[in-house]
Design a protein around this motif. Structure first.
Motif, PDB file in Angstrom:
ATOM      1  N   VAL A 111      58.576  88.370 127.762  1.00 38.49           N
ATOM      2  CA  VAL A 111      58.708  87.553 127.219  1.00 38.49           C
ATOM      3  C   VAL A 111      58.916  87.302 126.077  1.00 38.49           C
ATOM      4  O   VAL A 111      59.763  87.079 124.974  1.00 38.49           O
ATOM      5  N   ALA A 112      57.504  87.576 125.449  1.00 37.60           N
ATOM      6  CA  ALA A 112      56.476  87.717 124.231  1.00 37.60           C
ATOM      7  C   ALA A 112      57.734  88.885 122.980  1.00 37.60           C
ATOM      8  O   ALA A 112      58.045  88.032 122.280  1.00 37.60           O
ATOM      9  N   THR A 113      57.589  89.991 123.752  1.00 35.58           N
ATOM     10  CA  THR A 113      58.768  90.296 122.962  1.00 35.58           C
ATOM     11  C   THR A 113      59.649  90.577 123.045  1.00 35.58           C
ATOM     12  O   THR A 113      61.060  90.831 121.581  1.00 35.58           O
ATOM     13  N   ASP A 114      60.666  89.696 123.912  1.00 40.10           N
ATOM     14  CA  ASP A 114      62.100  89.033 123.990  1.00 40.10           C
ATOM     15  C   ASP A 114      62.088  88.571 123.063  1.00 40.10           C
ATOM     16  O   ASP A 114      63.350  88.547 122.472  1.00 40.10           O
ATOM     17  N   LEU A 115      61.215  87.345 123.081  1.00 38.34           N
ATOM     18  CA  LEU A 115      60.924  86.812 122.413  1.00 38.34           C
ATOM     19  C   LEU A 115      61.139  86.287 120.685  1.00 38.34           C
ATOM     20  O   LEU A 115      60.998  85.411 120.185  1.00 38.34           O
ATOM     21  N   SER A 116      60.443  87.765 120.188  1.00 34.49           N
ATOM     22  CA  SER A 116      60.064  87.761 119.116  1.00 34.49           C
ATOM     23  C   SER A 116      58.784  87.109 118.835  1.00 34.49           C
ATOM     24  O   SER A 116      58.633  86.955 117.568  1.00 34.49           O
ATOM     25  N   THR A 117      57.747  87.067 119.444  1.00 35.32           N
ATOM     26  CA  THR A 117      56.504  86.120 119.308  1.00 35.32           C
ATOM     27  C   THR A 117      55.423  86.698 119.697  1.00 35.32           C
ATOM     28  O   THR A 117      55.535  87.629 119.957  1.00 35.32           O
ATOM     29  N   GLY A 118      53.992  85.904 119.076  1.00 36.50           N
ATOM     30  CA  GLY A 118      52.938  86.918 119.535  1.00 36.50           C
ATOM     31  C   GLY A 118      52.602  85.866 120.985  1.00 36.50           C
ATOM     32  O   GLY A 118      52.880  85.127 121.602  1.00 36.50           O
ATOM     33  N   LEU A 119      51.717  86.799 120.963  1.00 35.66           N
ATOM     34  CA  LEU A 119      50.491  86.616 122.048  1.00 35.66           C
ATOM     35  C   LEU A 119      49.241  87.128 122.645  1.00 35.66           C
ATOM     36  O   LEU A 119      49.308  88.257 121.901  1.00 35.66           O
ATOM     37  N   THR A 120      48.601  85.674 123.112  1.00 35.69           N
ATOM     38  CA  THR A 120      47.190  86.033 123.044  1.00 35.69           C
ATOM     39  C   THR A 120      46.626  86.308 123.936  1.00 35.69           C
ATOM     40  O   THR A 120      46.990  85.438 124.792  1.00 35.69           O
ATOM     41  N   ALA A 121      45.948  87.523 124.587  1.00 42.82           N
ATOM     42  CA  ALA A 121      45.732  88.134 125.924  1.00 42.82           C
ATOM     43  C   ALA A 121      44.291  87.483 126.250  1.00 42.82           C
ATOM     44  O   ALA A 121      43.585  87.800 125.451  1.00 42.82           O
ATOM     45  N   ASP A 122      44.181  87.352 127.654  1.00 42.22           N
ATOM     46  CA  ASP A 122      42.619  87.050 127.892  1.00 42.22           C
ATOM     47  C   ASP A 122      41.632  85.351 127.441  1.00 42.22           C
ATOM     48  O   ASP A 122      41.096  85.623 127.266  1.00 42.22           O
ATOM     49  N   THR A 123      43.061  84.853 127.404  1.00 44.25           N
ATOM     50  CA  THR A 123      41.634  84.051 126.620  1.00 44.25           C
ATOM     51  C   THR A 123      41.313  82.863 127.813  1.00 44.25           C
ATOM     52  O   THR A 123      41.892  83.008 128.519  1.00 44.25           O
ATOM     53  N   THR A 124      39.612  82.619 126.353  1.00 46.45           N
ATOM     54  CA  THR A 124      38.889  81.790 127.806  1.00 46.45           C
ATOM     55  C   THR A 124      38.809  80.551 126.378  1.00 46.45           C
ATOM     56  O   THR A 124      37.782  79.821 127.796  1.00 46.45           O
ATOM     57  N   MET A 125      38.873  79.921 125.766  1.00 48.72           N
ATOM     58  CA  MET A 125      39.274  79.026 125.203  1.00 48.72           C
ATOM     59  C   MET A 125      40.356  78.284 124.623  1.00 48.72           C
ATOM     60  O   MET A 125      40.775  79.143 124.052  1.00 48.72           O
ATOM     61  N   LEU A 126      40.929  76.912 125.315  1.00 43.17           N
ATOM     62  CA  LEU A 126      42.016  76.686 124.326  1.00 43.17           C
ATOM     63  C   LEU A 126      41.818  75.102 123.168  1.00 43.17           C
ATOM     64  O   LEU A 126      41.146  73.832 124.075  1.00 43.17           O
ATOM     65  N   ASP A 127      42.833  75.085 122.448  1.00 41.25           N
ATOM     66  CA  ASP A 127      42.812  74.114 121.139  1.00 41.25           C
ATOM     67  C   ASP A 127      43.656  74.060 120.539  1.00 41.25           C
ATOM     68  O   ASP A 127      44.768  75.137 120.652  1.00 41.25           O
ATOM     69  N   VAL A 128      43.909  72.780 119.883  1.00 41.52           N
ATOM     70  CA  VAL A 128      45.446  72.642 118.876  1.00 41.52           C
ATOM     71  C   VAL A 128      45.100  71.718 117.876  1.00 41.52           C
ATOM     72  O   VAL A 128      44.237  70.490 117.814  1.00 41.52           O
ATOM     73  N   ASP A 129      45.635  72.554 117.054  1.00 42.88           N
ATOM     74  CA  ASP A 129      45.290  71.613 115.325  1.00 42.88           C
ATOM     75  C   ASP A 129      46.384  70.928 115.582  1.00 42.88           C
ATOM     76  O   ASP A 129      47.567  71.162 115.430  1.00 42.88           O
ATOM     77  N   PRO A 130      46.355  69.423 115.990  1.00 42.08           N
ATOM     78  CA  PRO A 130      47.687  68.380 116.316  1.00 42.08           C
ATOM     79  C   PRO A 130      48.296  68.174 114.539  1.00 42.08           C
ATOM     80  O   PRO A 130      49.316  68.145 114.658  1.00 42.08           O
ATOM     81  N   GLU A 131      47.555  68.124 113.210  1.00 41.04           N
ATOM     82  CA  GLU A 131      48.213  68.587 111.668  1.00 41.04           C
ATOM     83  C   GLU A 131      49.707  69.919 111.886  1.00 41.04           C
ATOM     84  O   GLU A 131      50.783  69.053 111.472  1.00 41.04           O
ATOM     85  N   LYS A 132      48.671  70.429 111.842  1.00 42.75           N
ATOM     86  CA  LYS A 132      49.634  72.014 111.871  1.00 42.75           C
ATOM     87  C   LYS A 132      50.274  72.911 112.883  1.00 42.75           C
ATOM     88  O   LYS A 132      51.227  73.230 113.040  1.00 42.75           O
ATOM     89  N   ARG A 133      50.269  71.576 114.731  1.00 41.92           N
ATOM     90  CA  ARG A 133      50.688  71.910 114.962  1.00 41.92           C
ATOM     91  C   ARG A 133      49.966  73.412 116.071  1.00 41.92           C
ATOM     92  O   ARG A 133      51.466  73.926 116.278  1.00 41.92           O
TER      93      ARG A 133
END
Ligand code: FAD
Length: 332
Positions: A111-133
């Motif tokens: 899917v990442a290849t088809d949508l030409s976007t980035g993919l982080t593999a094997d993540t162990t922690m997730l967060d989000v910066d609400p300002e920069k989204r």
């Protein structure tokens, strides 16, 4: 990029059952969605999967995007990728999470290849910066010596595969309300280049380790293969499963499918005994979410004590035989 909104989780279904990692990702996705004030959606593909959509909502989703089609009965990269890409192009999510299972990894990369976007593999922690989204997807890097936080600044959706058993699922809530949106996806069996002829399931000890309620894990501190027998004896006494560090596996004291850590299994038992284990980050990432951790190490400064619920400083060869004796008395 301004158009992309919402958090998506790929709901992996095997033999009519939702994979645990998909439920864990709904829990993690819920937190991200609340922080960004956007809906959380589950992407459910398969055949006869309508009944599963209620479960996806119970575990935290606001929306279920569903494609129910005979061609989607069993996982195939081409069919699943086409369906997911069509949905992503139509609804434009900003974050899209997948379990780091064999099928999840396969699908996410296609899917990442088809949508030409980035993919982080094997993540162990997730967060989000609400300002920069921006999704902050962290994973061990450079041989596990550092945790790298990876951003995808210029493309959407931001995608990550996440290791099973690292995130926590929410308690299911049957009163939760959500919307199910059924998508018409054009798929023809005759256009598929692959057919699944047979699924051969491998039964290894790994399954035992992942499902074990009590694990007795030993490290290099057990001295040699003979010393490691104490780990087996304690495990047998209390009906636990044996695991170990990579060094133990490399020394040939245990097979690879009993290795716990970054390059082994991730486990979340109720009780985890870490005996003669230093607590290197590559080991700890695979066991730190155990409910109760009991560490035995003769070095009071061993890093394993940083994650342990109870720590016993002393010689395993003195402590473990006493534990075995005591447990035998209790169980009698
Ligand atoms: P040591 O680090 O040698 O620790 C032995 C411990 O035993 C010491 O703390 C010592 O104080 C204690 N001890 C000694 N004698 C006794 C005694 N008589 N009684 C009580 N305590 C005693 N490791 C993993 O486990 N899993 C992985 O998946 C993994 N993946 C890796 C991936 C990469 C890319 C790299 C670079 C490394 C990886 N490692 C992994 C290896 C990891 O870095 C450590 O080397 C390993 O976990 C250490 O194993 P250990 O704790 O058994 O041994």
């Amino acid at each position: 990029m301004e158009e992309n909104r919402g958090i998506w989780v790929f709901i992996e279904v095997t033999d009519g059952k939702v994979e645990g990692v998909s439920l864990e990702l709904l829990g993690a996705g819920r937190k991200l969605a609340d922080k960004l004030e956007v809906p959380l959606a589950g992407v459910l593909l398969g055949h006869d999967v309508r009944k599963i959509s209620a479960k996806v909502i119970e575990y935290g989703a606001d929306i279920v995007y569903m494609a129910d089609h005979a061609v989607l009965e069993l996982y195939r990269t081409e069919a699943f990728m086409k369906a997911v890409v069509a949905m992503a192009e139509k609804y434009k999510p900003e974050i899209f999470l997948y379990g780091a299972t064999p099928n999840g990894k396969d699908l996410a990369s296609a899917v990442a290849t088809d949508l030409s976007t980035g993919l982080t593999a094997d993540t162990t922690m997730l967060d989000v910066d609400p300002e920069k989204r921006l999704l902050e997807a962290s994973r061990p890097a450079f041989g596990g010596n550092i945790m790298a936080t990876i951003l995808c600044k210029k493309h959407r959706p931001q995608m990550a595969t996440v290791r099973p058993k690292v995130m926590k699922a929410l308690e299911p809530d049957a009163s939760r309300k959500g919307e199910v949106i059924e998508e018409e996806i054009h798929l023809e069996e005759s256009e598929m280049r692959t057919k699944v002829l047979q699924i051969v399931k491998e039964t290894t000890k790994t399954a035992n380790l992942a499902e074990a309620h009590v694990i007795v894990a030993g490290g290099k501190g057990m001295g040699d293969k003979n010393g490691f027998m104490l780990i087996h004896e304690l495990a047998k006494t209390i009906g636990a499963t044996v695991g170990g560090t990579r060094d133990v596996v490399e020394a040939g004291w245990l097979p690879h499918d009993q290795q716990i850590g970054q390059t082994g299994e991730t486990v979340t038992p109720k009780i985890y005994f870490a005996i003669g284990i230093s607590g290197a980050i590559q080991h700890v990432v695979g066991m730190k979410n155990s409910e109760l951790i009991i560490a035995i190490n003769k070095d009071p400064d061993a890093p394993i004590f940083d994650v342990a619920t109870y720590g016993l400083v002393g010689d395993a060869f003195e402590i473990v035989p006493q534990l075995i004796e005591k447990f035998k008395e209790l169980i009698k």
